[in-house]
Design a protein around this motif. Structure first.
Motif, PDB file in Angstrom:
ATOM      1  N   MET A 136       0.840  -1.210   0.000  1.00 31.08           N
ATOM      2  CA  MET A 136       0.000   0.000   0.000  1.00 31.08           C
ATOM      3  C   MET A 136       0.866   1.247   0.000  1.00 31.08           C
ATOM      4  SD  MET A 136      -3.413  -0.202   2.185  1.00 31.08           S
ATOM      5  CE  MET A 136      -4.756  -1.247   1.663  1.00 31.08           C
ATOM      6  N   THR A 137       0.302   2.296  -0.585  1.00 29.52           N
ATOM      7  CA  THR A 137       1.023   3.568  -0.602  1.00 29.52           C
ATOM      8  C   THR A 137       0.040   4.690  -0.304  1.00 29.52           C
ATOM      9  OG1 THR A 137       2.564   4.935  -1.869  1.00 29.52           O
ATOM     10  CG2 THR A 137       0.697   4.017  -3.098  1.00 29.52           C
ATOM     11  N   SER A 138       0.551   5.907  -0.140  1.00 30.68           N
ATOM     12  CA  SER A 138      -0.364   7.039   0.021  1.00 30.68           C
ATOM     13  C   SER A 138       0.009   8.129  -0.973  1.00 30.68           C
ATOM     14  CB  SER A 138      -0.339   7.570   1.450  1.00 30.68           C
ATOM     15  OG  SER A 138       0.820   8.292   1.682  1.00 30.68           O
ATOM     16  N   ILE A 139      -1.038   8.727  -1.547  1.00 28.95           N
ATOM     17  CA  ILE A 139      -0.882   9.809  -2.510  1.00 28.95           C
ATOM     18  C   ILE A 139      -1.518  11.059  -1.920  1.00 28.95           C
ATOM     19  CG2 ILE A 139      -1.457  10.628  -4.842  1.00 28.95           C
ATOM     20  CD1 ILE A 139       0.528   8.260  -4.799  1.00 28.95           C
ATOM     21  N   ILE A 140      -0.749  12.120  -1.855  1.00 28.24           N
ATOM     22  CA  ILE A 140      -1.271  13.402  -1.374  1.00 28.24           C
ATOM     23  C   ILE A 140      -1.490  14.295  -2.590  1.00 28.24           C
ATOM     24  CG2 ILE A 140      -0.753  15.483  -0.022  1.00 28.24           C
ATOM     25  CD1 ILE A 140       1.091  13.609   1.714  1.00 28.24           C
ATOM     26  N   THR A 141      -2.710  14.785  -2.743  1.00 29.87           N
ATOM     27  CA  THR A 141      -3.021  15.754  -3.786  1.00 29.87           C
ATOM     28  C   THR A 141      -3.251  17.092  -3.100  1.00 29.87           C
ATOM     29  OG1 THR A 141      -4.095  14.040  -5.120  1.00 29.87           O
ATOM     30  CG2 THR A 141      -4.607  16.316  -5.682  1.00 29.87           C
ATOM     31  N   GLY A 142      -2.615  18.138  -3.608  1.00 28.44           N
ATOM     32  CA  GLY A 142      -2.759  19.441  -2.961  1.00 28.44           C
ATOM     33  C   GLY A 142      -2.821  20.585  -3.942  1.00 28.44           C
ATOM     34  N   ASP A 143      -3.361  21.706  -3.478  1.00 29.77           N
ATOM     35  CA  ASP A 143      -3.228  22.939  -4.250  1.00 29.77           C
ATOM     36  C   ASP A 143      -3.184  24.133  -3.306  1.00 29.77           C
ATOM     37  OD1 ASP A 143      -5.858  23.470  -3.570  1.00 29.77           O
ATOM     38  OD2 ASP A 143      -6.548  23.873  -5.602  1.00 29.77           O
ATOM     39  N   ILE A 144      -2.566  25.184  -3.802  1.00 31.31           N
ATOM     40  CA  ILE A 144      -2.380  26.393  -2.992  1.00 31.31           C
ATOM     41  C   ILE A 144      -3.645  27.242  -3.059  1.00 31.31           C
ATOM     42  CG2 ILE A 144      -0.918  28.430  -2.586  1.00 31.31           C
ATOM     43  CD1 ILE A 144       0.563  25.739  -2.281  1.00 31.31           C
ATOM     44  N   ILE A 145      -4.162  27.624  -1.884  1.00 35.28           N
ATOM     45  CA  ILE A 145      -5.339  28.497  -1.808  1.00 35.28           C
ATOM     46  C   ILE A 145      -4.861  29.950  -1.905  1.00 35.28           C
ATOM     47  CG2 ILE A 145      -7.268  29.236  -0.337  1.00 35.28           C
ATOM     48  CD1 ILE A 145      -7.037  26.472   1.065  1.00 35.28           C
ATOM     49  N   ASN A 146      -5.531  30.733  -2.741  1.00 33.46           N
ATOM     50  CA  ASN A 146      -5.168  32.154  -2.962  1.00 33.46           C
ATOM     51  C   ASN A 146      -3.767  32.316  -3.541  1.00 33.46           C
ATOM     52  OD1 ASN A 146      -7.602  33.029  -1.897  1.00 33.46           O
ATOM     53  ND2 ASN A 146      -6.804  33.236   0.170  1.00 33.46           N
ATOM     54  N   SER A 147      -3.347  31.373  -4.395  1.00 32.22           N
ATOM     55  CA  SER A 147      -1.971  31.427  -4.918  1.00 32.22           C
ATOM     56  C   SER A 147      -1.684  32.738  -5.652  1.00 32.22           C
ATOM     57  CB  SER A 147      -1.699  30.242  -5.844  1.00 32.22           C
ATOM     58  OG  SER A 147      -2.566  30.260  -6.952  1.00 32.22           O
ATOM     59  N   LYS A 148      -2.725  33.358  -6.225  1.00 32.68           N
ATOM     60  CA  LYS A 148      -2.513  34.608  -6.975  1.00 32.68           C
ATOM     61  C   LYS A 148      -2.207  35.788  -6.053  1.00 32.68           C
ATOM     62  CE  LYS A 148      -5.284  33.325 -11.022  1.00 32.68           C
ATOM     63  NZ  LYS A 148      -5.755  32.009 -10.567  1.00 32.68           N
ATOM     64  N   LYS A 149      -2.480  35.598  -4.740  1.00 27.97           N
ATOM     65  CA  LYS A 149      -2.245  36.700  -3.795  1.00 27.97           C
ATOM     66  C   LYS A 149      -0.814  36.730  -3.273  1.00 27.97           C
ATOM     67  CE  LYS A 149      -6.943  37.385  -2.107  1.00 27.97           C
ATOM     68  NZ  LYS A 149      -7.800  37.431  -0.921  1.00 27.97           N
ATOM     69  N   SER A 150      -0.013  35.769  -3.707  1.00 29.22           N
ATOM     70  CA  SER A 150       1.372  35.710  -3.226  1.00 29.22           C
ATOM     71  C   SER A 150       2.281  35.319  -4.383  1.00 29.22           C
ATOM     72  CB  SER A 150       1.471  34.676  -2.104  1.00 29.22           C
ATOM     73  OG  SER A 150       2.771  34.634  -1.587  1.00 29.22           O
ATOM     74  N   SER A 151       3.420  35.951  -4.464  1.00 29.15           N
ATOM     75  CA  SER A 151       4.348  35.652  -5.556  1.00 29.15           C
ATOM     76  C   SER A 151       4.868  34.220  -5.427  1.00 29.15           C
ATOM     77  CB  SER A 151       5.521  36.631  -5.508  1.00 29.15           C
ATOM     78  OG  SER A 151       6.599  36.110  -6.245  1.00 29.15           O
ATOM     79  N   PRO A 152       4.762  33.418  -6.513  1.00 28.38           N
ATOM     80  CA  PRO A 152       5.259  32.035  -6.454  1.00 28.38           C
ATOM     81  C   PRO A 152       6.742  31.974  -6.101  1.00 28.38           C
ATOM     82  CG  PRO A 152       4.018  32.405  -8.477  1.00 28.38           C
ATOM     83  CD  PRO A 152       4.178  33.732  -7.823  1.00 28.38           C
ATOM     84  N   LYS A 153       7.472  33.050  -6.401  1.00 27.80           N
ATOM     85  CA  LYS A 153       8.897  33.076  -6.050  1.00 27.80           C
ATOM     86  C   LYS A 153       9.087  32.773  -4.576  1.00 27.80           C
ATOM     87  CE  LYS A 153      10.886  36.475  -9.183  1.00 27.80           C
ATOM     88  NZ  LYS A 153      11.087  37.916  -9.261  1.00 27.80           N
TER      89      LYS A 153
END
Length: 200
Positions: free
Chosen positions: A1-18
């Motif tokens: 068995m394994t585990s997969i984490i799926t994620g996304d950044i909330i409000n990503s446009k409000k902060s520079s990805p840098k």
């Protein structure tokens, strides 16, 4: 068995990805190499494969890492199951772990961290625990998040050593960890690891 984490950044446009992207990559790198073990896609979404017993710790660490930056947070769904198809890119692999992670992610509404496993009774219990934990986690400030991240990454350090690392007083560290609910979060992580060892 394994585990997969799926994620996304909330409000990503409000902060520079840098700012947050390199911090996120450095955490994901702890668990293996891209694109085999983890991959960032569509700019602010990602998938990570970890052993089931490390899944929740990885999520809390990712949360603490992202919450160091103002105005953003992260949604995370853990799926546990099998990996039937192995690709050189994690996002192209498949199996029940991926299906569970995807379905769990799609079902995230008011919560930003949940899990779906083949064990329904366990899911019901742990998801209630996670919702309660988020009452504290969601209110972490950037300072608190940095403190939690440091404490999780260096479990061998005592409060005095953490204070030296972060150039704070020991009193600040003690108060900060208390505000972060760190002892309770740590107990939850231990409980999760023990459950995973017996279930998987």
């Amino acid at each position: 068995m394994t585990s997969i984490i799926t994620g996304d950044i909330i409000n990503s446009k409000k902060s520079s990805p840098k700012k947050w992207l390199s911090a996120l990559k450095s955490i994901l790198n702890n668990y293996g190499n891209s694109p085999l073990t983890w991959e960032i896609y569509r700019g602010d979404s990602f998938q990570l494969e970890v052993s089931p017993k490390l899944a929740l710790e990885a999520c809390i660490l990712i949360k603490a890492t992202i919450k160091q930056f103002e105005n953003i947070d992260v949604r995370l769904a853990i799926g546990i199951g099998e990996k039937e198809y192995h690709s050189e890119n994690i996002t192209e692999s498949n199996g029940s772990a991926f299906v569970n992670s995807g379905e769990c992610f799609e079902a995230l509404k008011k919560t930003t961290l949940a899990i779906k496993t083949p064990f329904e009774a366990f899911d019901t219990q742990i998801n209630i625990m996670l919702e309660l934990a988020q009452l504290t986690i969601n209110s972490w400030t950037s300072t608190t998040a940095t403190l939690v991240k440091t404490a999780l990454e260096h479990p061998d350090l005592n409060q005095k050593q953490i204070a030296e690392t972060l150039e704070k007083t020991q009193g600040n560290i003690s108060q900060g960890l208390k505000r972060a609910g760190f002892d309770e979060v740590f107990k939850l992580l231990q409980y999760f690891k023990n459950q995973m060892q017996s279930l998987c």
